[in-house]
Design a protein around this motif. Structure first.
Motif, PDB file in Angstrom:
ATOM      1  N   GLY A  32      -1.117   1.204  -7.461  1.00 53.91           N
ATOM      2  CA  GLY A  32      -0.605   0.939  -6.123  1.00 53.91           C
ATOM      3  C   GLY A  32       0.788   0.337  -6.135  1.00 53.91           C
ATOM      4  N   ASP A  78       4.062   2.012  -4.546  1.00 57.22           N
ATOM      5  CA  ASP A  78       4.904   1.264  -3.597  1.00 57.22           C
ATOM      6  C   ASP A  78       6.351   1.248  -4.069  1.00 57.22           C
ATOM      7  OD1 ASP A  78       2.968   0.609  -1.695  1.00 57.22           O
ATOM      8  OD2 ASP A  78       2.396  -1.243  -2.731  1.00 57.22           O
ATOM      9  N   MET A 105      -3.529   7.816  -1.328  1.00 52.49           N
ATOM     10  CA  MET A 105      -4.237   6.670  -0.744  1.00 52.49           C
ATOM     11  C   MET A 105      -5.685   7.042  -0.426  1.00 52.49           C
ATOM     12  SD  MET A 105      -4.077   3.442   0.379  1.00 52.49           S
ATOM     13  CE  MET A 105      -2.464   2.917   0.916  1.00 52.49           C
ATOM     14  N   THR A 106      -5.890   8.225   0.144  1.00 48.91           N
ATOM     15  CA  THR A 106      -7.239   8.675   0.477  1.00 48.91           C
ATOM     16  C   THR A 106      -8.089   8.835  -0.779  1.00 48.91           C
ATOM     17  OG1 THR A 106      -6.377   9.838   2.400  1.00 48.91           O
ATOM     18  CG2 THR A 106      -8.559  10.456   1.688  1.00 48.91           C
ATOM     19  N   TYR A 123      -8.906   5.183  -2.163  1.00 50.01           N
ATOM     20  CA  TYR A 123      -9.807   4.408  -1.303  1.00 50.01           C
ATOM     21  C   TYR A 123     -10.566   5.361  -0.377  1.00 50.01           C
ATOM     22  CZ  TYR A 123      -6.889   0.669  -3.021  1.00 50.01           C
ATOM     23  OH  TYR A 123      -6.208  -0.193  -3.840  1.00 50.01           O
ATOM     24  N   GLY A 179     -10.063   4.056   4.037  1.00 54.28           N
ATOM     25  CA  GLY A 179      -9.057   4.747   3.236  1.00 54.28           C
ATOM     26  C   GLY A 179      -8.313   5.793   4.043  1.00 54.28           C
ATOM     27  N   SER A 233      -4.400   5.760   4.919  1.00 53.63           N
ATOM     28  CA  SER A 233      -3.516   6.880   4.583  1.00 53.63           C
ATOM     29  C   SER A 233      -2.717   7.336   5.802  1.00 53.63           C
ATOM     30  CB  SER A 233      -4.307   8.044   3.985  1.00 53.63           C
ATOM     31  OG  SER A 233      -5.110   8.665   4.951  1.00 53.63           O
ATOM     32  N   LEU A 236      -0.049   4.739   6.220  1.00 53.09           N
ATOM     33  CA  LEU A 236       0.928   4.919   5.143  1.00 53.09           C
ATOM     34  C   LEU A 236       1.851   6.096   5.441  1.00 53.09           C
ATOM     35  CD1 LEU A 236       2.000   4.378   2.242  1.00 53.09           C
ATOM     36  CD2 LEU A 236       0.256   5.964   1.463  1.00 53.09           C
ATOM     37  N   SER A 278       2.389  -0.741   1.232  1.00 55.69           N
ATOM     38  CA  SER A 278       1.117  -0.305   1.814  1.00 55.69           C
ATOM     39  C   SER A 278      -0.020  -0.224   0.801  1.00 55.69           C
ATOM     40  CB  SER A 278       1.287   1.055   2.486  1.00 55.69           C
ATOM     41  OG  SER A 278       2.278   0.992   3.460  1.00 55.69           O
ATOM     42  N   PHE A 279       0.244   0.313  -0.386  1.00 52.81           N
ATOM     43  CA  PHE A 279      -0.806   0.426  -1.403  1.00 52.81           C
ATOM     44  C   PHE A 279      -1.300  -0.960  -1.825  1.00 52.81           C
ATOM     45  CE2 PHE A 279       0.983   4.672  -1.941  1.00 52.81           C
ATOM     46  CZ  PHE A 279      -0.146   5.443  -2.154  1.00 52.81           C
ATOM     47  N   MET A 283      -3.388  -2.547   0.903  1.00 55.03           N
ATOM     48  CA  MET A 283      -4.739  -1.964   0.943  1.00 55.03           C
ATOM     49  C   MET A 283      -5.592  -2.515  -0.190  1.00 55.03           C
ATOM     50  SD  MET A 283      -6.870  -0.171   2.497  1.00 55.03           S
ATOM     51  CE  MET A 283      -8.403   0.701   2.246  1.00 55.03           C
TER      52      MET A 283
END
Length: 101
Positions: free
Chosen positions: A13, A17, A45-46, A49, A54, A58, A61, A75-76, A79
């Motif tokens: 993550g 980022d 992201m999906t 998570y 998730g 996403s 994001l 964002s990562f 999360m």
């Protein structure tokens, strides 16, 4: 060195980022790179998570990456903090080995 899947997601993550933030530093071309980066980052992201949270992350994001001057938001990492610190979620926390060179 042995890392749990939890910390592997954190490292991944922070890396993603960083890539998202790098596009801000490239004059003229940077905003156009976000057009390519935003869908890839949202898909990643999906995958990292799964589930409703998730998917929501996403979408947020994707919006954050497409909008100008918002690439600074990690964002990562946010999360990851939400999933592991605030919710205490255990997403397949198996032990994996990582070779340090």
């Amino acid at each position: 060195m042995i890392l749990s899947n939890k910390y592997k997601r954190l490292v991944k993550g922070v890396f993603f980022d960083g890539i998202g933030m790098l596009t801000m530093g490239i004059p003229v071309i940077g905003p156009f790179l976000d057009i390519v980066w935003a869908p890839y980052a949202a898909k990643t992201m999906t995958e990292m998570y799964p589930g409703k949270k998730g998917k929501l992350a996403s979408i947020l994001l994707f919006i954050e990456e497409i909008l100008p001057y918002t690439d600074i938001i990690p964002s990562f990492t946010i999360m990851w903090v939400y999933a592991y610190i605030f919710n205490g979620v255990d997403l397949k926390d198996e032990i994996i080995e990582v070779e340090v060179v």
